[in-house]
Design a protein around this motif. Sequence first.
Motif, mmCIF file in Angstrom:
data_model
loop_
_atom_site.group_PDB
_atom_site.id
_atom_site.type_symbol
_atom_site.label_atom_id
_atom_site.label_comp_id
_atom_site.label_asym_id
_atom_site.label_seq_id
_atom_site.Cartn_x
_atom_site.Cartn_y
_atom_site.Cartn_z
ATOM 1 N N GLU A 87 70.966 -9.148 3.501
ATOM 2 C CA GLU A 87 72.349 -9.567 3.235
ATOM 3 C C GLU A 87 73.187 -8.367 2.825
ATOM 4 O O GLU A 87 72.673 -7.412 2.238
ATOM 5 C CB GLU A 87 72.396 -10.609 2.112
ATOM 6 N N PRO A 104 77.955 -13.092 0.613
ATOM 7 C CA PRO A 104 77.151 -12.174 1.426
ATOM 8 C C PRO A 104 77.159 -12.544 2.906
ATOM 9 O O PRO A 104 77.300 -13.707 3.280
ATOM 10 C CB PRO A 104 75.744 -12.340 0.838
ATOM 11 N N CYS A 106 74.988 -12.323 6.436
ATOM 12 C CA CYS A 106 73.610 -12.233 6.907
ATOM 13 C C CYS A 106 73.605 -12.344 8.425
ATOM 14 O O CYS A 106 74.402 -13.088 9.011
ATOM 15 C CB CYS A 106 72.761 -13.352 6.294
#
Length: 669
Positions: A87, A104, A106
């Motif tokens: 992340e 975050p 990802c």
Amino acid sequence: MDQETEIQNADSDSDSYTDVLIVGAGPAGLMALYWMAVYGVRARIIDKRGTKVFTGQADGLRPRTLELFDSMGFQHRVIHEGHVAVEANFWVPDRNGKLTRQGPHCSPKINESNHHNMLLTQGRVERFVIDAIQNYSDLEIERGIIAESFEYDENLENDLDAYPITVGLRTLSDEEANPVHLTTNTNESGQQIPNEQGRGSLLPDDWNELIQKSHIRKTKIETVKAKFIIGCDGAHSWTRKQVNIPLDGSVTDHIWGVIDIVPLSNFPDMRRLGTITHSSGTILVIPRERNLVRLYVPVQIVNNTSDTRFDRSAITLEMIKTRIQDIISPYTFDFQICDWWAAYQIGQRIAPSFNKGSRIYLAGDAVHTHSPKVGLGMNMSMQDGFNIGWKVAMVAIGAANPAILNTYTEERHPLAEMLLEFDKLWSGEFTETNENGVANSDKAERMVDVVEKFMDFADGLKVYYSESLLVWKDSKDIGSDATLNLIPGERIPPVKLRNQAEGNSKWTTRLFESDGLFRIIILAGDIRTEEQKKRVEILGTVLAGKDQTKISPIHRYVHIPGHKDQIRVITIHSAPWKEVEFFDFPEILRPFDPIMGWGYGDIWCDGFCDWDPHCQGKGYEKWGVDRTRGAMLILRPDQYIGWAGELEEVDEMTAYLDGVLVKMPTSEL
């Protein structure tokens, strides 16, 4: 006269011979050396440094590289020591100028591989590769040696028994092999201070590297004759200069600082991968092992109209620290431990070719340079060395058609071009001003767009190897029904399988070892049905050489050291594990050895495993293969697919192998 003086004053009295000379023991050189060890090639590797890398250098490891490590048998060590980075957070100013977190973020393809992005210093990675080499061979790195002269007799190029390359080597003094910048650091006043590198700052398996282990030689000057040379000697490659291959491109006008420190900071995401944007620049934050964090930061702009390099001595550790403090404000930043730091001005350059004729090859930074911020330098270098290493090694021992060497530049050069394109876009987001005038608040979105555009390439999920002697991409549509995601020229997507004999599970990245063999992968489908069982039995008859109308590729080609054959057959069926028996398969698929017994490791099941959440019995679906009819393919020694087709297409498969491998003499077949 003492021994040291005698050595220094001696002259070379004879030439030495080696099949392969590797110049440079960095990531690319070590991967090439690995293959020399696997195939038992007479090889040498030299490096001008007195010791291996301990601190600094590259640290990013991408999924495809980790898959290769798994095939080499040491990925568990990377997992044990490294830091997983899946992340990323992007910190940008809001309308009031306050730093705010976006993320975050990802990767949407996080599960395309069984391995995720990791961070671990290059020195540890090199340690693991060196240990893997020693599992096969006693080949050692000859440190503190440089190449000083070079001759190449092109008239001997096509004679594989000849040694057309002549290189003069010189053993360096301790001072030359361990220059001041490798043995000292710089304090805040710019003074040189000793680098307190000792056992306390290293892991035990690196302790011996602190001791100079120079072999006693008769001379300080040596002439080596070689059949092949692989130059892995960095951006200022001596090897490349000898054959007049240029690096095309330009240097940037930004100077960057990079530091590996144990941070003393109240910034919330100091242990998370991400960026911090300020009106004066952007910091890249990379958490590392042992509480270390690496920070990349723009230091200053230089006038670079003359395409010259800047003076690194103008940059100090204190200057880098101050820039970080300015950008990270109002958060605090300091440190007491600095493991390594450097300043750089990277050029985005690429060589027009990665080889000179059929005997001279270049890999890694010797043929492509870029900024380290994309986290691909070590990965690309290692994969270059991995690619050329097995090809040169097989040709050197007389097991492969020399024409396979032509595929090296064809396969790796387009990827280097993609790397430079990625780097230009990504690095552009770190400069002080945006040429398009886009507000900093949009930076996170732009960065995500760049990453996703190059994701398949950067993570190694796609390599785009084109059609060649080693990659058969014929005109028929073999992917429509049987091998949709098994594309010649690409890696085989990893899945976890059950061993038919014992029931234990294993990832294909470990199953398909980097042991130098080509593999026939038989996706046998569901042999519970009579029709499919008959197809597999007929295939077994052909492979066993019992069908006089067809040629079997088994036992047909020159053996490699340590193996009875050049081909290994792996069978993967799709029936439920408990409803099929090991002895249901033809004997050629589970060969018997009078000493080692049956080939229990050759039959596998794509079946569900109650106790392993990764073993779901969905491999055929991931590969796009019909669970009933199956398919067949050839894996090259580097785990890329060379050919794919149906179970009945043994003639075409054998034709592919005949073009690549050297056949045994008729009397030995």
